[in-house]
Each structure stands twice: as structure tokens, then as C-alpha cells.
Design a protein around this motif. Structure first.
Motif, short mmCIF file in Angstrom:
data_model
loop_
_atom_site.label_atom_id
_atom_site.label_comp_id
_atom_site.label_asym_id
_atom_site.label_seq_id
_atom_site.Cartn_x
_atom_site.Cartn_y
_atom_site.Cartn_z
N GLN A 71 1.00 -1.06 -0.08
CA GLN A 71 0.07 0.09 0.14
C GLN A 71 0.70 1.27 0.15
O GLN A 71 0.71 2.19 -0.65
CB GLN A 71 -1.09 -0.15 1.19
CG GLN A 71 -2.14 -1.10 1.11
CD GLN A 71 -3.10 -0.91 2.22
OE1 GLN A 71 -3.37 0.00 2.63
NE2 GLN A 71 -3.79 -2.01 2.26
N ARG A 75 0.76 3.90 -3.04
CA ARG A 75 0.50 5.51 -2.65
C ARG A 75 1.68 6.21 -3.16
O ARG A 75 1.44 7.22 -3.66
CB ARG A 75 0.46 5.50 -1.08
CG ARG A 75 -0.13 6.72 -0.45
CD ARG A 75 -0.14 6.72 0.94
NE ARG A 75 -1.36 5.99 1.39
CZ ARG A 75 -1.20 4.56 2.01
NH1 ARG A 75 -0.01 4.34 2.23
NH2 ARG A 75 -2.39 4.09 2.28
N GLN A 93 -10.66 -2.09 2.24
CA GLN A 93 -10.80 -0.77 2.30
C GLN A 93 -9.74 0.17 2.19
O GLN A 93 -9.65 1.40 1.54
CB GLN A 93 -11.80 -0.22 3.43
CG GLN A 93 -12.61 0.98 3.20
CD GLN A 93 -13.68 1.00 1.75
OE1 GLN A 93 -14.09 0.12 1.73
NE2 GLN A 93 -13.19 2.06 1.02
N SER A 94 -8.74 -0.18 2.61
CA SER A 94 -7.37 0.57 2.89
C SER A 94 -6.81 0.85 1.77
O SER A 94 -6.09 1.91 1.50
CB SER A 94 -6.63 0.16 3.99
OG SER A 94 -6.15 -1.13 3.79
N LEU A 96 -8.69 0.41 -1.38
CA LEU A 96 -9.78 0.93 -2.18
C LEU A 96 -9.46 2.75 -1.94
O LEU A 96 -9.82 3.52 -2.79
CB LEU A 96 -10.91 0.54 -1.64
CG LEU A 96 -11.27 -0.95 -2.10
CD1 LEU A 96 -12.66 -1.22 -1.66
CD2 LEU A 96 -11.30 -1.01 -3.55
N ASP A 97 -9.02 3.15 -0.88
CA ASP A 97 -9.26 4.58 -0.28
C ASP A 97 -7.94 5.35 -1.04
O ASP A 97 -7.87 6.49 -0.83
CB ASP A 97 -9.12 4.55 0.95
CG ASP A 97 -10.32 4.20 1.70
OD1 ASP A 97 -11.25 4.27 0.88
OD2 ASP A 97 -10.41 3.91 3.07
N ILE A 98 -6.97 4.56 -1.50
CA ILE A 98 -5.65 5.18 -2.03
C ILE A 98 -6.07 6.29 -3.01
O ILE A 98 -5.54 7.42 -3.13
CB ILE A 98 -4.66 4.15 -2.08
CG1 ILE A 98 -4.19 3.64 -0.89
CG2 ILE A 98 -3.56 4.88 -2.84
CD1 ILE A 98 -3.08 2.30 -0.95
N PRO A 100 -7.93 8.71 -5.35
CA PRO A 100 -9.09 9.50 -5.26
C PRO A 100 -10.25 9.49 -6.15
O PRO A 100 -11.45 9.44 -5.52
CB PRO A 100 -8.43 10.94 -5.28
CG PRO A 100 -7.22 10.81 -6.07
CD PRO A 100 -6.72 9.40 -6.01
N GLY A 102 -10.89 6.20 -7.00
CA GLY A 102 -11.29 4.84 -6.86
C GLY A 102 -10.74 3.61 -7.83
O GLY A 102 -9.79 3.99 -8.80
N ARG A 137 -17.44 1.01 -9.90
CA ARG A 137 -16.50 1.36 -9.05
C ARG A 137 -16.69 0.18 -8.07
O ARG A 137 -17.76 -0.32 -7.53
CB ARG A 137 -16.94 2.53 -8.47
CG ARG A 137 -16.07 3.21 -7.22
CD ARG A 137 -16.20 4.50 -6.72
NE ARG A 137 -16.14 5.41 -7.55
CZ ARG A 137 -16.86 6.45 -8.12
NH1 ARG A 137 -18.16 6.20 -7.64
NH2 ARG A 137 -16.52 7.26 -9.07
N LYS A 140 -17.12 -2.79 -1.16
CA LYS A 140 -16.59 -3.99 -0.60
C LYS A 140 -17.56 -5.01 -0.79
O LYS A 140 -17.01 -6.14 -0.68
CB LYS A 140 -16.73 -3.48 1.05
CG LYS A 140 -16.16 -4.69 2.19
CD LYS A 140 -16.34 -4.09 3.34
CE LYS A 140 -15.61 -5.32 4.41
NZ LYS A 140 -15.99 -4.92 6.00
#
Length: 308
Positions: A71, A75, A93-94, A96-98, A100, A102, A137, A140
């Protein structure tokens, strides 16, 4: 946009190539770790990894995308969006959040139909006349995210899963690039999937691929085509497994499982009409036409398939 592509098998390579040729900045590729392959079981990079290396694109091969080191590396690439085709691992999710904007998946069905690992196989097995591909997109819940675009593809009477997936992979590559374009310029807005019409397409196992000759010929034909090339439809002869290639339907009455052996053809009965065997592969033997297989064993009419 800066994009990092995620995918693993050969079916994902057309999308990788299309993105590399697009106006987006492909800054990295994520794929599954090298895996044993071939007779020598040597560790071999995935088809996507091999193609990315040919293109000179950095490749990340996390054991699992939840790994903190992965990750951090993702990033550092600063992707705006991560397009995905058949990556093969669940994204936490961690991860998926990287990006912006998606992670955007290309899935080979018209969602919400056939969510899961084997949408093309299940569409064939069910006798669908039309299937397609959808970009959405990732969220989860399995294949349940809001959709951006779709394409449709008519299923041909003689399609195998391999044939159909090849066409969807080529057409879907263009759909995925168009989706990235629309996300970048703001012309595309993701829309929730309909609540009705949801169906699921779990992975087809080797046990699922065993033929029950008492079923109707049309159902067996669909099963064989859905399981071609993998995991491969099969039956038994004399207690040993016999893999089957695509069949041909006939209107001839033959009892279920019974072979009718001629010089140039081999028929087997089903719960309705007989089917003509195509190529077969006996244990430890090469694939060959059914007539050659029967000739080599000196089979006569009346022999049975499918008996334990």
C-alpha cells in the motif's frame, strides 16, 4: 489521469495494452505473485506481469493487497484511478481508499447479472442469448458497486467460454478506456445497480464439470462449452477420467451414457437425443478425435460412459 492497472491472467492483457496506448499515464501495474506453471512447475510471472515488463512499466506483486509495504508503494505512485481486470484478490478498504477516483473494474457480464468469479461460464451454462461487460466502481460488496458503462455481446450457438471471453476482453478493453476518459473529463457519473435481477457466478469446480448423461442433450452441450477450456468437462470410461471437448447435437435416439461407435464418429446417448463427441483426452494421453480414441481401445457400440 495517472493510473495503476491491476490484473493477472491473459484475458486482462488487451485492457493493459489499450490503457498503455491511451492518453492516460500508466505509472504501474499490480498483479498476483509468480506462480508454478508448466511441467517443471517453475515460478512464472503472470501474463500481465510479462506484458508490463515488455512495456517497461513498474510491477507490484503483493502476496495480498492488505500488505502495508504494498500500500505504501502504491501510494508513492500517486494514482488518480486504478483500473482492474481479473486481478484475483479481494481489495481491502485501506487499498480502495488510495486512489481519489477509486478502483474501476471491468467485469464480464451485464451487471447485476452474474456477479462473481465465472460470469462468462455461467452465462453459457444458463443458455443466455446475450451477455456483455460492465465497468463499475469497486466497493466492499462483491461486484455491487455503481456502474459507469456497459457493452453487450451476442452469444453464438457454438461459443465456448474461451471464445466468448476472448471477444469480451477485446471489446471490454475499449469500454474500460472510454470509462477512464469519462471519469477524467466528468462526462460519466456512476449509477447504482438495479436491486432486481441479481445473480451470482461462483467459480466452477472440477466436480461441477462432470457430465450426467441422463440430463438433456442441450443442457450437456451448454455445460461442456461453459467448461471449455477450463476446468474442462469430463466423464469416465472404465473407471478412468475422460475429458471432453465441445459436442454436436443430433436427433438420434440412444440410451443415456451408451456409446454408438462408427468408423468416423462416436455418439453418446443423453436423457433426450444423442450427441456426437468431438475431441477427447484420456488420462495420460494426448487430446484426439473421439473416433481415434475409440479405435485405439477397439471400442464397440454398447460401451458405457459415466459409470464409476
Amino acid at each position: 489521469m495517472r493510473v495503476v492497472f491491476a490484473g493477472t491472467p491473459e484475458v486482462a492483457v488487451p485492457a493493459l495494452d489499450a490503457i498503455a496506448d491511451s492518453g492516460h499515464d500508466l505509472v504501474g501495474v499490480v498483479t498476483r505473485p509468480d506462480a508454478p506453471a508448466g511441467r517443471g512447475r517453475r515460478l512464472t510471472p503472470s501474463p500481465v506481469a510479462q506484458r508490463a515488463e515488455e512495456l517497461g512499466i513498474p510491477v507490484l506483486k503483493p502476496v495480498h493487497p492488505r500488505d502495508p509495504d504494498f500500500q505504501e508503494a502504491l501510494r508513492a505512485l500517486e494514482p488518480d484511478c486504478c483500473p482492474v481486470v481479473a486481478y484475483g484478490a479481494l481489495l481491502p478498504q485501506s487499498a480502495l481508499d488510495i486512489p481519489p477516483r477509486g478502483w474501476v473494474n471491468l467485469h464480464f457480464s451485464v451487471l447485476p447479472s452474474w456477479r462473481g468469479a465465472a460470469p462468462v461460464q455461467h452465462a453459457l451454462w444458463a443458455g443466455d442469448e446475450v451477455t456483455g461487460a460492465t465497468t463499475f466502481r469497486i466497493v466492499k460488496e462483491l461486484d455491487a458497486g455503481p456502474t459507469f458503462g456497459i457493452m453487450t455481446e451476442r452469444i453464438r450457438p457454438d461459443d465456448t467460454a474461451g471464445d466468448l471471453l476472448e471477444r469480451l476482453a477485446e471489446g471490454g478493453a475499449g469500454l474500460l478506456v472510454a470509462t477512464l476518459d469519462g471519469i477524467e473529463d466528468g462526462s460519466l457519473e456512476a449509477r447504482p445497480q438495479p436491486a432486481e435481477g441479481v445473480s451470482f457466478a461462483p467459480k466452477i469446480t472440477v466436480d461441477d464439470a462432470r457430465i450426467d448423461w441422463t440430463r438433456p442433450a442441450v443442457a450437456i452441450d451448454r455445460q461442456v462449452r461453459a467448461c471449455t477450456p477450463a476446468p474442462g468437462a469430463w466423464t469416465t470410461y472404465d473407471g478412468e477420467r475422460l475429458k471432453l471437448g465441445p459436442l454436436t447435437l443430433t436427433d438420434l435416439p440412444v440410451p443415456a451414457g451408451r456409446l454408438e461407435v462408427g468408423k468416423t464418429r462416436v455418439l453418446v446417448g443423453t436423457g433426450t437425443h444423442a450427441v456426437l463427441l468431438g475431441d477427447v483426452k484420456a488420462h495420460g494421453r494426448k487430446q484426439m478425435p473421439a473416433a481415434d480414441w475409440a479405435r485405439g481401445l477397439r471400442l464397440e457400440s454398447g460401451a458405457m460412459l459415466g459409470e464409476a
